[in-house]
Motif scaffolding. Sequence first.
Motif: not given
Length: 830
Positions: A556-563, A619-629
């Motif tokens: 349930g952790r939100r992720y933002a997909l950025r490039y 893309l880099r998937a980043g979250s304030t509470s989860g590890p990046p991907r």
Amino acid sequence: MSAVLAALRIARRNAWRSRGRSALIMVMIGLPVLVITAMFTLIDTMNVTGQEGMVAELGAADARLMQTPAGTVLRQEPNGASWGPGGDGAAAPSLGTAEVMALLGPGTRLIPFSTGVLRLGTEQVDALETDLRDPLTRGTLTLREGRFPSAREVAVTPALGLRPGDLLQASAATPLTVVGVVEHPHRPSLRQVVGPDLPLAPFDQFSSPGEYGTGWLADTAKPVSWTDVPTLNKAGLYVTSRAMITNSPRTPARAFDVQYMVGIGAMIVMVALETVLLAGPAFAVGLRRRRRELAEIAAQGGSAGHLRTIVLADGLVLGGAATIVATALGIGIGVLGAHVVAHWGGQVGPPDVPWSQVLGVAALGLVTGLVAALVPAVQAARQDTVTVLAGRAPAVADRPGWPLVGAVLVLAGLGATVVARRQPGSVRVLASAVLILLGLVVATPWLVGYTGRPAARLRLPLRVSVRDAVRHRSRTASAVAAVMAVTATVVAMGIGTYSDYMDRRNAYTSARPTGMLAIWAGNIGDAAWTRLRAETARRLPGVPLAAGYQAKDARGRRYALRYTMRWNGTRTRRTAAIGDQALLRLLQGRHDPQAAAALASGKAVVFDAAALRDGKLALRAGSTSGPPRKLEVPAVLATPADKHQGGALLPRALVEQAGFSTAERQLYAMHRLPADSTLWRDLAKVNSRVTIAAEEGYRNVPDAGLWGWLVGALVLVVGGTLAATRLAAADMRSDRATMAAIGAPPGTLRMVVAGQALYISVLGALVGLVAGTVTGVALSRPMTTHGTGDPATIAIPWPFVIAVVVGLPILATVAALVTRSRLPLARRLL
């Protein structure tokens, strides 16, 4: 009687005898002094210091305290204040009167002094909740009409246009009766309602602490000093006190700044040069009219030094008188102008004159008058007494060395410009431009003589005009150089300003097209989003809404997909949107079958060509509470709705294949909200985590700055050209009388005068165009580069340049053509 005193008496008598020419010289010298003095005085008068504004801020109280928003970390220091959200999210408790009194110590008396807004239908005005009848508020507002309000009554400022007896209908409240008109001591344009019990609404835009919120005026037993501030800040109180204002440490003097001093020096040289060039022809004409008088003085034993002193005394008398009058008028205009400007907006304090700066400007005006008379003084000392007394025109001898000196200065300026162009800041480029202008000024007499050679091929009026201009080269060269300096300055600043505008416009980018409205919420549940979506549809009836989605992992952790990509030489990071065909149609502004097919097949649609590598989008998937991907997805390039639009759209299936779940949390629509829209406030009542953004596109426009320069050039070029033309017309009286005597019609005589204006303005504009273009191109580099590898943007505003180089000479010529120049009868010896 000393020679200097006699020269001053002769100068005073000559100035009074030639009042028209004297007034013209005084205007040319005094106008820059007046403008700069008025500007300095206006700025200082409108700058209300802490001491000057203390009564309006505190009244008769010892301190004013304002409650900051919950969760704000506040730190006040003598050199400013800093604030921001607390790192741990802990909110400072909301204090009441008793808690504040306990913090200030025994013997404290508090009265409410809260600020907010009052909603009057669709508009809102500032509101102050306090009792103006209390002695602590004395001086904060001045009563102009009526009386101070009591319960259910209000006082208003004059800007609201209400009178005692009027009713004020606030939203969702009973009407309030206006019983008085009050005025802020320093803000005459303030729109404010004051009363002891107002239905205040919070200010829903960004504001710094101390502007809006619950507050108090405090009468304390001991002064509230800087040592008490940290404790009060920790309690969430913003503090202003008499002791803090009166005992605030002085700001340390700024260290010596070479670039700043070079910039000031270049500005002073430019102002003085322009003034000297405009006033110089008037002194030259005055010298020719006084040649016989000076020759008679020389015949009676006057030395060359005496003649120089007499002509320099003209500059001292006229420059001194112009400086005194202009300084006095400038101070008066600055003080009055501050009050006028304050009624449009801003604040005004007691009259304040920066004497050091004003006296420096006055000294510059006086020196300018002397320098403008320097060349005629040297010519007077060198004139041949016998030739003048015999009534013959003195021979004008060219000095072959001066064009060489001018060429050396121009080459030195060009070399300095090349070096300065690669240095940070624009001051060095402007200083180099001064060298170029000085070289061109020195070479202008040679240019006048050289361009006068084809005069024989011109029609009679223009031939007479050009030959007269070449014959009186000193007068013409000063006027041409003045037009050249103005044109070069305006063209250079126009190119620099427009290049900066184009650089900012090209660097502007957005992931949404202009006119798109975006609404999104944070981490809220499905039920809350459903209510928010339904309220949005109700508030925007008939507006098609496209859905956007957010990505979450299994926990349930939100992720933002950025490039990341480069846009206009700048590294830019974008967030990819997640949506379907409806959102793609909004982002492209049309239906694109190929992009729609790619999105349906599970590929990303990208609007940034630089982001694609071999048909893939990293893309880099980043979250304030989860590890990046890190992800790499298939993508196609498509054309967006706007030129400066970028971004990417990912289909939900692609995101879900990467291991994320999707949930609708955004809404998009092509819809412009009206200025008085309450959509954000209405949706915030449903859920406080809602955010609204409207894409307005690049809003900055260069027109105001560019055409402001054009207005300044219009005044100086046309005014200077007409002044020089009138002086030339006075000099050409005998020639025009001869032409009239042999049957020349009035139109031909006017064409002779207008030909002078055309010759002066065209030659000055063309030379100024070349100099201004070189400086403008050089100026564009430091104004448009923002780091290593960022290319310079060079853009020329062609309509502006054409208006300056072509339009102004035509306007000056037409003005000279329609100006009536009376030709007095001339006595002739038979």
